[in-house]
Write a protein that holds these residues in place. Sequence first.
Motif, PDB file in Angstrom:
ATOM      1  N   UNK A  21      -2.487 -20.940  43.249  1.00 32.63           N
ATOM      2  CA  UNK A  21      -1.372 -20.698  44.380  1.00 32.63           C
ATOM      3  C   UNK A  21       0.059 -20.895  43.736  1.00 32.63           C
ATOM      4  N   UNK A  22       0.954 -20.293  44.448  1.00 38.65           N
ATOM      5  CA  UNK A  22       2.381 -20.480  44.131  1.00 38.65           C
ATOM      6  C   UNK A  22       2.935 -20.955  45.339  1.00 38.65           C
ATOM      7  N   UNK A  23       4.040 -21.786  45.209  1.00 31.05           N
ATOM      8  CA  UNK A  23       4.710 -22.600  46.377  1.00 31.05           C
ATOM      9  C   UNK A  23       6.034 -22.627  45.930  1.00 31.05           C
ATOM     10  N   UNK A  24       7.270 -22.672  46.764  1.00 34.60           N
ATOM     11  CA  UNK A  24       8.566 -22.481  46.256  1.00 34.60           C
ATOM     12  C   UNK A  24       9.181 -23.498  47.091  1.00 34.60           C
ATOM     13  N   UNK A  25      10.359 -24.094  46.240  1.00 34.77           N
ATOM     14  CA  UNK A  25      11.290 -25.150  46.880  1.00 34.77           C
ATOM     15  C   UNK A  25      12.537 -24.593  46.277  1.00 34.77           C
ATOM     16  N   UNK A  26      13.475 -24.180  47.338  1.00 39.64           N
ATOM     17  CA  UNK A  26      14.765 -23.758  47.223  1.00 39.64           C
ATOM     18  C   UNK A  26      14.982 -22.539  46.273  1.00 39.64           C
ATOM     19  N   UNK A  27      13.883 -21.537  46.430  1.00 41.45           N
ATOM     20  CA  UNK A  27      13.826 -20.407  45.665  1.00 41.45           C
ATOM     21  C   UNK A  27      13.229 -20.484  44.260  1.00 41.45           C
ATOM     22  N   UNK A  28      12.777 -21.829  43.946  1.00 42.08           N
ATOM     23  CA  UNK A  28      12.128 -21.993  42.525  1.00 42.08           C
ATOM     24  C   UNK A  28      10.672 -22.055  42.821  1.00 42.08           C
ATOM     25  N   UNK A  29       9.608 -21.138  41.756  1.00 41.16           N
ATOM     26  CA  UNK A  29       8.343 -21.240  42.310  1.00 41.16           C
ATOM     27  C   UNK A  29       7.521 -22.019  41.168  1.00 41.16           C
ATOM     28  N   UNK A  30       6.535 -22.879  41.740  1.00 38.94           N
ATOM     29  CA  UNK A  30       5.750 -23.442  41.191  1.00 38.94           C
ATOM     30  C   UNK A  30       4.352 -23.161  41.155  1.00 38.94           C
ATOM     31  N   UNK A  31       3.297 -23.219  40.268  1.00 40.78           N
ATOM     32  CA  UNK A  31       2.112 -22.881  40.416  1.00 40.78           C
ATOM     33  C   UNK A  31       1.213 -23.997  40.522  1.00 40.78           C
ATOM     34  N   UNK A  32      -0.043 -23.933  41.268  1.00 40.76           N
ATOM     35  CA  UNK A  32      -0.862 -24.926  41.694  1.00 40.76           C
ATOM     36  C   UNK A  32      -2.206 -24.432  41.503  1.00 40.76           C
ATOM     37  N   UNK A  33      -2.919 -25.308  40.078  1.00 43.18           N
ATOM     38  CA  UNK A  33      -4.304 -24.731  39.711  1.00 43.18           C
ATOM     39  C   UNK A  33      -5.215 -24.807  40.799  1.00 43.18           C
ATOM     40  N   UNK A  34      -6.044 -23.828  41.254  1.00 42.43           N
ATOM     41  CA  UNK A  34      -7.066 -24.045  42.156  1.00 42.43           C
ATOM     42  C   UNK A  34      -8.219 -24.880  41.828  1.00 42.43           C
ATOM     43  N   UNK A  35      -8.475 -24.896  40.627  1.00 42.01           N
ATOM     44  CA  UNK A  35      -9.545 -25.704  39.950  1.00 42.01           C
ATOM     45  C   UNK A  35      -9.689 -27.503  40.413  1.00 42.01           C
TER      46      UNK A  35
END
Length: 291
Positions: A21-35
């Motif tokens: 999954x990908x999530x953003x804070x103030x325009x910066x993107x972070x990934x979250x492993x589904x596993x």
Amino acid sequence: MIHKIGAIITAKVTDENDKFYYAQVEGVTYEIAKTELEKPLNIGGLVTGFAYENKDNRLEITKKIPDVRLGHYAWGTVTDIRRDLGVFVDIGLPNKDVVVSLDELPTIKELWPRKGDRLMVTLRIDNKDRLWGELVTNEILNAVRIPAKPDMKGKKDIKATVYRLKMVGTLVITADYKFGFIHPSERLREPRLGEEITARIIGVRPDGLLNMTLKPLAYKAIGEDAQMLLALLERSASHSLPYTDKSDPADIQKYFGMSKGQFKRAVGNLYKQRRITQDANGIYLVTDSEA
């Protein structure tokens, strides 16, 4: 835009693929492993977790929040050593170890932690937005330490971890946050930073600090010089030392820090107790199987 790392953040889920999954804070993107997720996230929903830069230099949020964070101290396990950089410490992140810089480690590299040793650390961010491990300070430890009671004197087989090395001695902390001090005269060698030691309590100071020894109870029975010889033989890969009563006194003084007379008395003491054997080439430790 400046990314946030080293702390718990809440981000808005914006996208996904097969792995992340990908999530953003103030325009910066972070990934979250589904596993690592127990149930799916919703696009447009919020996710809270620990933010960091993973080993592939990508920003990631993990739900497995480590105890070690900015402003939070906890134990981490040493996983690797790089003499030109420092030691790598596992703080519980899925795919990244943090580095404790060589600038924080002992000048003598033999006293650096080894794999499996433990360090109490927090996190810091340098001017390039990189996470580093930082050793706990005395001020932080003093805030959580528990003074020992006088009746602890004489207790044996006390486990403790070395958290600071000083010229005056070794500082250790037990699992229940009692502090201990080991004077150089109460050890056969200097323990390394992060090493777990097993000690005996020989005194309790009025402020609750434990005076500890790494020497066995039988130590005084064979004398300091003999005990030193035993320790050197045990640490030698061949369990032998190339010194005899014919060796040059200067060589003995340089290697052992004792006179030739002291050396001969120590060898004689150990030989009578059948702790060593000797021949024209040196002295040899008698192993348990040989005994």
